[in-house]
Design a protein around this motif. Structure first.
Motif, PDB file in Angstrom:
ATOM      1  N   HIS A 297      51.805  -4.315  24.973  1.00 53.94           N
ATOM      2  CA  HIS A 297      52.266  -4.526  26.349  1.00 53.94           C
ATOM      3  C   HIS A 297      51.617  -5.817  26.881  1.00 53.94           C
ATOM      4  CE1 HIS A 297      52.924  -3.854  30.625  1.00 53.94           C
ATOM      5  NE2 HIS A 297      53.657  -2.789  30.358  1.00 53.94           N
ATOM      6  N   PRO A 298      52.361  -6.646  27.622  1.00 54.58           N
ATOM      7  CA  PRO A 298      51.817  -7.950  28.033  1.00 54.58           C
ATOM      8  C   PRO A 298      50.803  -7.918  29.166  1.00 54.58           C
ATOM      9  CG  PRO A 298      54.013  -7.654  28.950  1.00 54.58           C
ATOM     10  CD  PRO A 298      53.770  -6.482  28.034  1.00 54.58           C
ATOM     11  N   LEU A 299      50.439  -6.748  29.686  1.00 55.10           N
ATOM     12  CA  LEU A 299      49.600  -6.728  30.889  1.00 55.10           C
ATOM     13  C   LEU A 299      48.226  -7.355  30.671  1.00 55.10           C
ATOM     14  CD1 LEU A 299      47.139  -4.353  31.138  1.00 55.10           C
ATOM     15  CD2 LEU A 299      49.122  -2.853  31.021  1.00 55.10           C
ATOM     16  N   ALA A 300      47.714  -7.364  29.443  1.00 52.75           N
ATOM     17  CA  ALA A 300      46.399  -7.961  29.178  1.00 52.75           C
ATOM     18  C   ALA A 300      46.502  -9.366  28.601  1.00 52.75           C
ATOM     19  CB  ALA A 300      45.596  -7.070  28.226  1.00 52.75           C
ATOM     20  N   GLY A 301      47.708  -9.821  28.294  1.00 53.19           N
ATOM     21  CA  GLY A 301      47.898 -11.167  27.775  1.00 53.19           C
ATOM     22  C   GLY A 301      47.232 -11.408  26.438  1.00 53.19           C
TER      23      GLY A 301
END
Length: 531
Positions: free
Chosen positions: A425-429
């Motif tokens: 998931h991209p939330l933490a980059g």
């Protein structure tokens, strides 16, 4: 300008390679560059196969005021690796923005945590590194320590991360590949070439090349008629990896009921209430529908990554630019109930059913009045992000979000890196950084195998790579997945518990510093038990 040595003559006899990399994205191209720079691996015959036209990356020359919509956050460890393989020096640093801090807060409770690069404790990380990396010792020829020293020395003045476009990194990689080819490194690139199939053995009988038994070497069939037989096949070919399918490796995980929407924003930095007008600060707010993040770029621009429901993502793409910018501003300030009201007033044609700007400005004025009262009472007011004033044309793009991890990263003669091995998931980059960490580790393992006289395609030679990368990748995927689920609710007790934890961590300097240090890739490598 061409970036390939293109082979178009059909042949029934496969060309033999030491390494064939399927996938010319960032992970695959970075591995090609890393192998070309190795003392031993630089003598190997390597092929890079990519379905798309890589010359577009080599000839990339964007305007200073135009940024593509796919932007990545590169940790100091990733930057150190790109420096080591000669890619960083190829980049235009005017298109690289330093992220000096982060403001992250809960959209329901307002609980906030602030990260500042200046407050990172440079002492060795312990707890998180052990949790994420485990106690597994891996091969270490000194390259890992050398890379870590480069990171630590740079980290004395290092930002949390550097923001730049994926296309920009690809440009640097392709320039380096051309440079290696000019030096007669045995690196062949097959661009605009698709893999038609992969077979374990062309005729089922034992084959030899000199004194080498090549009967187990995979054969890659290309759509230009070429056949490549390789000692080691690398899958850097994305989430739907044909290489992973050939190796019968399962991909485990699930799709989220969310889409990510990316866009390039024009901002007014003078409207931020953070020190220095918020220059170099990344902003992220967790909403019940998913996190929204604004990442700093240069030239008065920022990159948006907004995770939300599929319907809202599609509506956001269709909104007129003026209303879209108003809604982005509201996403960083309005209550979830107010945002829900605005979402429901987007018509089927993408046109708003109410005046978004008027609605949002009225709500903002109420918030400012409340903030003024808070200041009068002597309480501090949280910093606000800059105001979005425009969105660049054709940069809004939605994409589905998923979490995947392969059941194994290696089989005999096959290894997976990047999205072919895992998707987060991209939330933490952290997606690109995980892929680059895979590549750095695999290149080091291959180099050590060559120096010790081992067969680089044998599963026993590849096991150290899997041992080093599988557990930290799995831990990162699990942590990000749990964070996503924890914040995708407005259920009262959950909101109370997560807000309490967020506030507590924000007030615990050593723990917060350790979190930042791990996220920046500054942890010390675990010493090898092999001598």
């Amino acid at each position: 300008m061409s970036s390939v040595r293109f082979h178009s003559t059909e042949s029934s006899t496969p060309d033999q390679y030491d390494v064939v990399i399927v996938g010319g994205g960032i992970a695959g191209s970075a591995l090609a560059c890393a192998l070309a720079t190795g003392k031993a691996s630089g003598t190997q015959k390597v092929a890079l196969v990519e379905a798309f036209d890589l010359s577009n990356h080599v000839n990339w020359s964007p305007r200073p005021d135009q940024y593509s919509n796919r932007v990545s956050s590169l940790t100091p460890k990733s930057v150190a690796f790109l420096k080591k393989i000669g890619v960083w020096s190829e980049l235009d640093l005017s298109r690289v923005a330093a992220c000096e801090g982060m403001q992250v807060w809960d959209g329901v409770s307002g609980a906030r945590i602030t990260f500042d690069a200046a407050n990172v404790d440079r002492m060795q990380s312990s707890f998180l590194h052990q949790v994420f990396s485990g106690a597994t010792a891996t091969v270490n020829d000194g390259a890992s320590n050398e890379l870590n020293e480069d990171v630590v020395s740079d980290s004395e003045v290092s930002p949390l991360a550097w923001m730049t476009e994926n296309l920009h990194v690809q440009y640097g990689l392709q320039k380096q590949i051309l440079a290696h080819q000019a030096k007669r490194v045995k690196l062949d690139v097959f661009e605009k070439t698709k893999v038609q199939g992969i077979v374990a053995n062309q005729n089922g009988s034992a084959e030899t090349s000199g004194a080498t038994d090549i009967s187990e070497w995979p054969i890659v069939h290309l759509d230009n008629g070429k056949k490549l037989q390789t000692r080691l096949l690398v899958g850097a070919d994305g989430v739907n990896s044909p290489v992973r399918s050939f190796a019968n490796i399962e991909s485990l995980g699930w799709d989220y009921s969310q889409f990510g929407l990316v866009a390039t924003l024009q901002i007014d930095p003078t409207t931020s209430t953070a020190p220095g007008n918020g220059k170099g600060i990344a902003w992220q707010r967790f909403l019940p529908t998913g996190p929204v993040a604004m990442l700093p770029l240069n030239n008065g621009l920022a990159s948006l990554v907004w995770s939300t429901t599929p319907k809202i993502a599609q509506d956001l793409k269709k909104l007129p630019p003026r209303d879209f910018c108003s809604l982005v501003n509201a996403a960083f300030s309005a209550s979830p109930a107010e945002l829900d009201y605005l979402y429901k007033n987007i018509g089927p044609d993408g046109k708003p059913l109410v005046d978004f700007q008027q609605e949002i400005e009225w709500r903002a004025s109420v918030q400012e009045m409340e903030a003024s009262k808070t200041m009068i009472r002597g309480n501090s007011v949280d910093a606000k992000p800059p105001r979005v004033v425009d969105v660049q044309e054709n940069t809004r793009a939605p994409f589905p979000l998923r979490m995947r991890n392969s059941s194994s990263y290696v089989e005999n003669r096959v290894v997976l890196v990047g999205d072919a091995a895992h998707t987060v998931h991209p939330l933490a980059g952290q997606g690109l950084n995980q892929g680059l960490a895979d590549v750095e580790c695999l290149a080091r393992v291959i180099e050590q195998s060559l120096l010790s006289g081992s067969d680089i395609g044998n599963i026993h030679s590849l096991t150290p790579y899997s041992s080093e990368r599988f557990l930290p990748n799995l831990a990162m995927l699990g942590t990000v997945d749990k964070l996503s689920k924890l914040y995708n609710t407005d259920f009262g007790p959950v909101v109370w518990a997560r807000s309490l934890g967020l506030t507590a961590v924000d007030n615990m300097g050593p723990i917060k510093s350790e979190i930042m240090k791990f996220a920046m890739g500054l942890e010390e490598p675990i010493p090898s038990k092999r001598h």
